[in-house]
Design a protein around this motif. Sequence first.
Motif, PDB file in Angstrom:
ATOM      1  N   ARG A 346      55.886   5.724  50.322  1.00 24.02           N
ATOM      2  CA  ARG A 346      55.742   4.626  51.268  1.00 24.02           C
ATOM      3  C   ARG A 346      54.593   3.702  50.872  1.00 24.02           C
ATOM      4  O   ARG A 346      53.581   4.143  50.331  1.00 24.02           O
ATOM      5  N   ILE A 347      54.786   2.421  51.158  1.00 21.33           N
ATOM      6  CA  ILE A 347      53.728   1.428  50.998  1.00 21.33           C
ATOM      7  C   ILE A 347      53.205   1.058  52.382  1.00 21.33           C
ATOM      8  O   ILE A 347      53.988   0.706  53.269  1.00 21.33           O
ATOM      9  N   THR A 348      51.921   1.157  52.556  1.00 20.98           N
ATOM     10  CA  THR A 348      51.281   0.625  53.759  1.00 20.98           C
ATOM     11  C   THR A 348      50.406  -0.549  53.331  1.00 20.98           C
ATOM     12  O   THR A 348      50.003  -0.658  52.165  1.00 20.98           O
ATOM     13  N   TRP A 349      50.125  -1.431  54.279  1.00 15.59           N
ATOM     14  CA  TRP A 349      49.393  -2.656  53.953  1.00 15.59           C
ATOM     15  C   TRP A 349      48.056  -2.662  54.693  1.00 15.59           C
ATOM     16  O   TRP A 349      48.016  -2.540  55.920  1.00 15.59           O
ATOM     17  N   THR A 350      46.978  -2.774  53.933  1.00 17.33           N
ATOM     18  CA  THR A 350      45.627  -2.751  54.487  1.00 17.33           C
ATOM     19  C   THR A 350      44.835  -3.937  53.957  1.00 17.33           C
ATOM     20  O   THR A 350      44.698  -4.091  52.739  1.00 17.33           O
ATOM     21  N   ASN A 351      44.378  -4.785  54.864  1.00 23.63           N
ATOM     22  CA  ASN A 351      43.578  -5.955  54.487  1.00 23.63           C
ATOM     23  C   ASN A 351      44.290  -6.820  53.453  1.00 23.63           C
ATOM     24  O   ASN A 351      43.664  -7.369  52.530  1.00 23.63           O
ATOM     25  N   GLY A 352      45.608  -6.924  53.607  1.00 23.41           N
ATOM     26  CA  GLY A 352      46.374  -7.797  52.737  1.00 23.41           C
ATOM     27  C   GLY A 352      46.727  -7.231  51.386  1.00 23.41           C
ATOM     28  O   GLY A 352      47.252  -7.947  50.523  1.00 23.41           O
ATOM     29  N   TRP A 353      46.486  -5.914  51.172  1.00 25.61           N
ATOM     30  CA  TRP A 353      46.811  -5.272  49.904  1.00 25.61           C
ATOM     31  C   TRP A 353      47.629  -4.006  50.155  1.00 25.61           C
ATOM     32  O   TRP A 353      47.464  -3.350  51.186  1.00 25.61           O
ATOM     33  N   PRO A 354      48.496  -3.623  49.209  1.00 20.52           N
ATOM     34  CA  PRO A 354      49.317  -2.421  49.393  1.00 20.52           C
ATOM     35  C   PRO A 354      48.553  -1.147  49.072  1.00 20.52           C
ATOM     36  O   PRO A 354      47.707  -1.116  48.172  1.00 20.52           O
ATOM     37  N   VAL A 355      48.867  -0.095  49.816  1.00 18.34           N
ATOM     38  CA  VAL A 355      48.385   1.251  49.527  1.00 18.34           C
ATOM     39  C   VAL A 355      49.621   2.130  49.373  1.00 18.34           C
ATOM     40  O   VAL A 355      50.491   2.151  50.247  1.00 18.34           O
ATOM     41  N   VAL A 356      49.713   2.855  48.275  1.00  9.48           N
ATOM     42  CA  VAL A 356      50.913   3.613  47.950  1.00  9.48           C
ATOM     43  C   VAL A 356      50.637   5.114  48.025  1.00  9.48           C
ATOM     44  O   VAL A 356      49.592   5.593  47.555  1.00  9.48           O
ATOM     45  N   GLY A 357      51.582   5.855  48.608  1.00 10.74           N
ATOM     46  CA  GLY A 357      51.493   7.313  48.612  1.00 10.74           C
ATOM     47  C   GLY A 357      50.296   7.826  49.365  1.00 10.74           C
ATOM     48  O   GLY A 357      49.898   7.300  50.410  1.00 10.74           O
ATOM     49  N   THR A 358      49.689   8.887  48.826  1.00  8.71           N
ATOM     50  CA  THR A 358      48.512   9.492  49.428  1.00  8.71           C
ATOM     51  C   THR A 358      47.270   8.879  48.800  1.00  8.71           C
ATOM     52  O   THR A 358      46.849   9.278  47.710  1.00  8.71           O
ATOM     53  N   ALA A 359      46.737   7.852  49.460  1.00  6.82           N
ATOM     54  CA  ALA A 359      45.527   7.178  48.977  1.00  6.82           C
ATOM     55  C   ALA A 359      45.666   6.732  47.528  1.00  6.82           C
ATOM     56  O   ALA A 359      44.731   6.820  46.734  1.00  6.82           O
ATOM     57  N   GLY A 360      46.878   6.254  47.178  1.00  8.25           N
ATOM     58  CA  GLY A 360      47.084   5.735  45.835  1.00  8.25           C
ATOM     59  C   GLY A 360      47.532   6.753  44.815  1.00  8.25           C
ATOM     60  O   GLY A 360      47.486   6.475  43.606  1.00  8.25           O
ATOM     61  N   ASN A 361      47.975   7.919  45.262  1.00 11.97           N
ATOM     62  CA  ASN A 361      48.507   8.952  44.368  1.00 11.97           C
ATOM     63  C   ASN A 361      49.919   9.333  44.795  1.00 11.97           C
ATOM     64  O   ASN A 361      50.257   9.239  45.977  1.00 11.97           O
ATOM     65  N   PRO A 362      50.751   9.802  43.861  1.00 13.90           N
ATOM     66  CA  PRO A 362      52.078  10.285  44.237  1.00 13.90           C
ATOM     67  C   PRO A 362      51.981  11.440  45.221  1.00 13.90           C
ATOM     68  O   PRO A 362      51.102  12.303  45.106  1.00 13.90           O
ATOM     69  N   THR A 363      52.865  11.468  46.191  1.00 12.52           N
ATOM     70  CA  THR A 363      52.868  12.580  47.144  1.00 12.52           C
ATOM     71  C   THR A 363      53.564  13.789  46.539  1.00 12.52           C
ATOM     72  O   THR A 363      54.518  13.666  45.770  1.00 12.52           O
ATOM     73  N   ALA A 364      53.085  14.979  46.888  1.00 12.35           N
ATOM     74  CA  ALA A 364      53.667  16.224  46.422  1.00 12.35           C
ATOM     75  C   ALA A 364      53.949  17.165  47.569  1.00 12.35           C
ATOM     76  O   ALA A 364      54.290  18.330  47.366  1.00 12.35           O
ATOM     77  N   THR A 365      53.816  16.687  48.798  1.00 10.06           N
ATOM     78  CA  THR A 365      54.077  17.461  50.001  1.00 10.06           C
ATOM     79  C   THR A 365      55.161  16.756  50.801  1.00 10.06           C
ATOM     80  O   THR A 365      55.480  15.586  50.557  1.00 10.06           O
ATOM     81  N   PRO A 366      55.750  17.416  51.812  1.00 11.41           N
ATOM     82  CA  PRO A 366      56.810  16.787  52.589  1.00 11.41           C
ATOM     83  C   PRO A 366      56.359  15.492  53.255  1.00 11.41           C
ATOM     84  O   PRO A 366      55.267  15.430  53.841  1.00 11.41           O
ATOM     85  N   GLN A 367      57.214  14.464  53.148  1.00  5.36           N
ATOM     86  CA  GLN A 367      56.941  13.142  53.717  1.00  5.36           C
ATOM     87  C   GLN A 367      58.078  12.721  54.641  1.00  5.36           C
ATOM     88  O   GLN A 367      59.235  13.132  54.442  1.00  5.36           O
ATOM     89  N   THR A 368      57.777  11.870  55.607  1.00  5.33           N
ATOM     90  CA  THR A 368      58.818  11.344  56.487  1.00  5.33           C
ATOM     91  C   THR A 368      59.783  10.470  55.697  1.00  5.33           C
ATOM     92  O   THR A 368      59.367   9.637  54.902  1.00  5.33           O
ATOM     93  N   ARG A 369      61.073  10.677  55.936  1.00 11.11           N
ATOM     94  CA  ARG A 369      62.087   9.936  55.186  1.00 11.11           C
ATOM     95  C   ARG A 369      62.117   8.467  55.587  1.00 11.11           C
ATOM     96  O   ARG A 369      61.729   8.100  56.693  1.00 11.11           O
ATOM     97  N   PRO A 370      62.630   7.614  54.698  1.00 14.77           N
ATOM     98  CA  PRO A 370      62.918   6.237  55.064  1.00 14.77           C
ATOM     99  C   PRO A 370      64.012   6.175  56.123  1.00 14.77           C
ATOM    100  O   PRO A 370      64.771   7.127  56.326  1.00 14.77           O
ATOM    101  N   THR A 371      64.097   5.012  56.799  1.00 15.23           N
ATOM    102  CA  THR A 371      65.196   4.766  57.726  1.00 15.23           C
ATOM    103  C   THR A 371      66.311   4.080  56.956  1.00 15.23           C
ATOM    104  O   THR A 371      66.113   2.973  56.449  1.00 15.23           O
ATOM    105  N   PRO A 372      67.472   4.717  56.779  1.00 15.41           N
ATOM    106  CA  PRO A 372      68.521   4.142  55.912  1.00 15.41           C
ATOM    107  C   PRO A 372      68.998   2.776  56.388  1.00 15.41           C
ATOM    108  O   PRO A 372      68.958   2.460  57.559  1.00 15.41           O
TER     109      PRO A 372
END
Length: 372
Positions: A346-372
Amino acid sequence: MRYAMTMLPALRALRALPALALLACGGGGGGAGGGVVTPPPPVTPTAQQYVNPVLDVDFPDPAVTKSSDGFYYAYATQTTGLRIQVARSRDLVQWTTLGEALPNRPSWASESQNFWAPDVNEREGRFVMYYSAQIDASKRTNPSDGFCVGMATATTAAGPFTDVGHPVVCGPTFTTIDPMGFDDPQSGKRYLYWGSAGAPIVVQELAADRASFTAGSTPVSLVSPRAGNDPSAYDVGLIEGPWVTFHAPNYYLFFSGNACCGAAAHYAVMVARATSPTGPYDVLRNGAAAQPVLTGAGTWTAPGHNAVITDAAGVDWMLYHAINTANPFLIPGRTDISRRPMLLDRITWTNGWPVVGTAGNPTATPQTRPTP
């Protein structure tokens, strides 16, 4: 470790190992540097969750689009026995591979085994693919031409795609690869982005046929790799894999850099933003260096060459490849050929910039799915 400019052809060749050669060699892999890394214990997600990778096959340089048939489609650089890969999903999590998207080589690359980085969108009732290929020596209008961006079309997202019969643009060595087509949602203008091999990422406005450029237009340089010797940086040597998305009020240009593959892979996703699709772009930086928004950690290293897609709930997601430290190589005994599954975060947006995954790292634990 940064690849020097003199090593760029060798580096790109690793990404474009001939598909037929791969077919003869088979798959598999060992640990980085020839050792074995013990994988973490398996994690079982709930029905509302997923765990990376979402496609555990070699699927480099993924691009993604949502088709009018209701499916998401992902496309990738060649791998064992396939020239251009395609996969399909209802939910961005469970993917089914569909085989070959470009069954016939184009006439201008009839001898090539090197096909990279497809990008596909549904336009005016057809599906338009841009991709990179090495041009035949006999078809070069300029002796320095190495790779070109081609265009192919199909009536369905799964293909088969057929080349239009000529390159859209060519350039020396590996400078003209990794294309991305973009229709500006504000102006309606069509653009093509591309770039690698120590050259800038550029953009040029496309004509209505999408296979040529508007009269009088020229490529506009947007972001350039930095010179120097900074082994910790990702924006030196080369930058590549542009992906542009509009997140009001800005356009965001994601790009990857440095060394995508091999035992010394050093790769990450960076970003720049602008108020126009043609720039000027302001790179997110930490001092002089570009600040990555996605870097490797733990199980996953060298993430990059991403795509961005928005789900039905309006949430932005990044699809990208990365190397599993427990199974990093595609061919046994070949530490120069990486196996790169497809991941989703997932991408979240903070102060006009994207943040990806877990603080900028790929996730390796269960994550909430996208909404199809």
